[in-house]
Design a protein around this motif. Structure first.
Motif, mmCIF file in Angstrom:
data_model
loop_
_atom_site.group_PDB
_atom_site.id
_atom_site.type_symbol
_atom_site.label_atom_id
_atom_site.label_comp_id
_atom_site.label_asym_id
_atom_site.label_seq_id
_atom_site.Cartn_x
_atom_site.Cartn_y
_atom_site.Cartn_z
ATOM 1 N N GLN A 1 0.808 -1.220 0.000
ATOM 2 C CA GLN A 1 0.000 0.000 0.000
ATOM 3 C C GLN A 1 0.845 1.276 0.000
ATOM 4 N N PHE A 2 2.153 1.164 0.203
ATOM 5 C CA PHE A 2 3.026 2.333 0.316
ATOM 6 C C PHE A 2 3.561 2.732 -1.051
ATOM 7 N N ALA A 3 3.441 3.997 -1.390
ATOM 8 C CA ALA A 3 3.969 4.496 -2.661
ATOM 9 C C ALA A 3 4.454 5.925 -2.461
ATOM 10 N N VAL A 4 5.487 6.271 -3.190
ATOM 11 C CA VAL A 4 6.013 7.641 -3.159
ATOM 12 C C VAL A 4 6.217 8.082 -4.601
ATOM 13 N N PRO A 5 6.212 9.393 -4.852
ATOM 14 C CA PRO A 5 6.450 9.857 -6.213
ATOM 15 C C PRO A 5 7.893 9.619 -6.631
#
Length: 63
Positions: free
Chosen positions: A52-56
Motif C-alpha cells: 500500500q506504500f507508494a512515493v512519487p
C-alpha cells in the motif's frame, strides 16, 4: 523463521519512519525467507514490502 530460530521478526503493528509530526507508517510483510549472513556478529538478510506504500518518483531519476 522468527523467534523460534532466534532471529528478529517484523512487528505485527508495523513500523514508522520520521518524526512525531510527519510519521510515515509502513506495514511490512515478509516476501522471502530470512537468511543468516553471519552468526558473529548476527547479520541477517530479508526481504519485505508494503503493497500500500507508494512515493512519487524523484526528479532526474533514470528509467
Amino acid at each position: 523463521m522468527g523467534p523460534a530460530h532466534g532471529l528478529p521478526v517484523l512487528p505485527a503493528s508495523g513500523c514508522s519512519v520520521g518524526g512525531d509530526q510527519d510519521t510515515i507508517r509502513l506495514m511490512l510483510k515478509d516476501t522471502d525467507p530470512t537468511r543468516v549472513v553471519s552468526k558473529a556478529p548476527l547479520i541477517v538478510s530479508f526481504a519485505a514490502r508494503d503493497a500500500q506504500f507508494a512515493v512519487p518518483r524523484t526528479a532526474g531519476a533514470a528509467s
